[in-house]
Scaffold this motif. Structure first.
Motif, mmCIF file in Angstrom:
data_model
loop_
_atom_site.group_PDB
_atom_site.id
_atom_site.type_symbol
_atom_site.label_atom_id
_atom_site.label_comp_id
_atom_site.label_asym_id
_atom_site.label_seq_id
_atom_site.Cartn_x
_atom_site.Cartn_y
_atom_site.Cartn_z
ATOM 1 N N HIS A 47 0.839 -1.210 0.000
ATOM 2 C CA HIS A 47 0.000 0.000 0.000
ATOM 3 C C HIS A 47 0.870 1.254 0.000
ATOM 4 O O HIS A 47 0.590 2.226 -0.719
ATOM 5 C CB HIS A 47 -0.923 -0.013 1.219
ATOM 6 C CG HIS A 47 -1.803 1.194 1.316
ATOM 7 N ND1 HIS A 47 -1.420 2.340 1.982
ATOM 8 C CD2 HIS A 47 -3.045 1.442 0.806
ATOM 9 C CE1 HIS A 47 -2.385 3.238 1.904
ATOM 10 N NE2 HIS A 47 -3.391 2.713 1.196
ATOM 11 N N SER A 48 1.946 1.240 0.799
ATOM 12 C CA SER A 48 2.827 2.408 0.860
ATOM 13 C C SER A 48 3.554 2.624 -0.463
ATOM 14 O O SER A 48 3.714 3.766 -0.912
ATOM 15 C CB SER A 48 3.841 2.223 1.989
ATOM 16 O OG SER A 48 3.198 2.126 3.234
ATOM 17 N N ALA A 50 2.465 1.756 -3.365
ATOM 18 C CA ALA A 50 1.490 2.197 -4.359
ATOM 19 C C ALA A 50 1.165 3.676 -4.201
ATOM 20 O O ALA A 50 0.773 4.337 -5.174
ATOM 21 C CB ALA A 50 0.216 1.364 -4.256
ATOM 22 N N HIS A 51 1.324 4.208 -2.990
ATOM 23 C CA HIS A 51 0.986 5.610 -2.729
ATOM 24 C C HIS A 51 2.229 6.420 -2.356
ATOM 25 O O HIS A 51 2.126 7.419 -1.646
ATOM 26 C CB HIS A 51 -0.053 5.697 -1.611
ATOM 27 C CG HIS A 51 -1.362 5.050 -1.941
ATOM 28 N ND1 HIS A 51 -1.587 3.694 -1.798
ATOM 29 C CD2 HIS A 51 -2.513 5.575 -2.432
ATOM 30 C CE1 HIS A 51 -2.821 3.408 -2.156
ATOM 31 N NE2 HIS A 51 -3.412 4.518 -2.555
ATOM 32 N N SER A 53 5.064 9.043 -2.228
ATOM 33 C CA SER A 53 5.132 10.450 -2.645
ATOM 34 C C SER A 53 6.418 10.681 -3.434
ATOM 35 O O SER A 53 7.518 10.644 -2.871
ATOM 36 C CB SER A 53 5.094 11.364 -1.417
ATOM 37 O OG SER A 53 5.322 12.700 -1.785
#
Length: 341
Positions: A47-48, A50-51, A53
């Motif tokens: 999840h991290s 995929a998102h 920054s």
């Protein structure tokens, strides 16, 4: 006599793989530790990732670049203190990145040899002083890291009783004592006896040593800040003080385990153990930070020789190629013409 020489060389060949094997085993264990932590929390890690920054990730790479360049520039005063002729900042950065790429080879000596040979052969330093400058610069670098970490630990949330934190705290007074000229002189005499030849290495005054240490402190702010920015790209709640301090301490641990190539695995394991992040996120941040610094090291080794030139040396070469007695102009500005009498 010939058989004695061949026997000694055979013994050296048998000894060499021991450090390589030891370093490789430590690297594998460290990498395995990090991989396990990622796999245990893979859903959160995925999840991290995929998102992630991109902006914070780019900032982390930029700060990593600043940190590595700052280390290179801090080496320049060390060279001068040990008697090197004047070298430009561009030249020192080239030497640093080209020579430092050897730290990823198991054994820990290759980056020292790379930088030392460049400063000796191209900079005109005696080999003993060239090797001494690199060894001293590495020691000063780690003492600078210990100072930054010791100041930051109380504000980091890292448990003071953690053995790694105590290691940093103990390293600082020991390192400052070792840098005293009397201790260094005795060590140099011992090294000369062991080498069976005189090692001529100037030993700077203690106040000069302290100034040289201070020159490395800004690099650690950039390294710690860059690692936090990378962690921040994965977790918006990554605590700055904790990540910053864990990053600096992990570099110290990686440096102390010399046989491990570039501290690979060990640094990531120490960071993951110290930082107050979910273990999977911490391990992922450690790997991304490793990749960022490897990118900077590799890019610097390729680009620094292409982009950075020693303008002072080029001007000296140009002046040397000009005629010694150029035609002088007359008072009205026209060239003076010599006529035969």
């Amino acid at each position: 006599m010939a058989s004695t020489g061949s026997d000694s060389s055979a013994k050296r060949r048998r000894r060499l793989p021991l450090s390589l094997i030891f370093g490789s085993v430590l690297a594998v264990v460290g990498v395995a530790f990090v991989v396990v932590k990622i796999s245990q929390q893979w859903s959160q890690v995925r999840h991290s990732l995929a998102h992630v920054s991109v902006g914070w990730l780019v900032l982390g790479v930029l700060l990593a670049t600043v940190g590595m360049v700052a280390i290179a520039l801090a080496w320049r005063p060390v060279l001068v203190a040990l008697g090197a002729p004047h070298v430009s900042r561009a030249t020192v950065i080239r030497w640093y990145f080209v020579g430092e790429i050897g730290k990823y080879v198991p054994g820990g000596i290759w980056s020292v040899a790379g930088r030392s040979e460049l400063s000796s052969r191209r900079g005109g330093m005696p080999r003993s002083a060239a090797y001494g400058s690199v060894a001293l610069s590495l020691f000063l670098l780690e003492i600078g890291a210990a100072i930054v970490a010791a100041v930051a630990i109380p504000f980091s949330g890292i448990e003071h009783k953690h053995p790694i934190a105590w290691l940093v705290i103990l390293l600082l007074p020991v390192g400052l004592a070792v840098l005293h000229p009397r201790v260094l002189s005795a060590s140099l005499r011992g090294a000369s006896k062991a080498a069976r030849r005189e090692l001529s290495v100037p030993i700077p005054d203690y106040r000069v040593m302290l100034r040289l240490i201070a020159g490395y402190v800004p690099a650690w702010f950039a390294i710690g800040g860059g690692t936090w920015a990378i962690a921040r790209s994965l977790d918006p709640h990554a605590p700055f003080g904790n990540v910053f301090t864990a990053a600096v301490i992990s570099w110290i641990v990686g440096f102390l385990l010399v046989p491990v190539p570039g501290g690979v695995g060990v640094r990531e394991g120490a960071f993951t153990a110290l930082v107050s992040l979910p273990k999977g996120i911490a391990a992922t941040a450690a790997i991304l930070a490793r990749l960022a610094f490897m990118l900077v090291d590799g890019g610097g080794a390729v680009l620094a020789p292409l982009l950075l030139r020693d303008r002072t040396a080029e001007r000296a070469a140009t002046e040397a190629s000009e005629p010694d007695d150029p035609v002088a102009p007359t008072s009205d500005g026209a060239p003076r013409v010599e006529t035969a009498s």
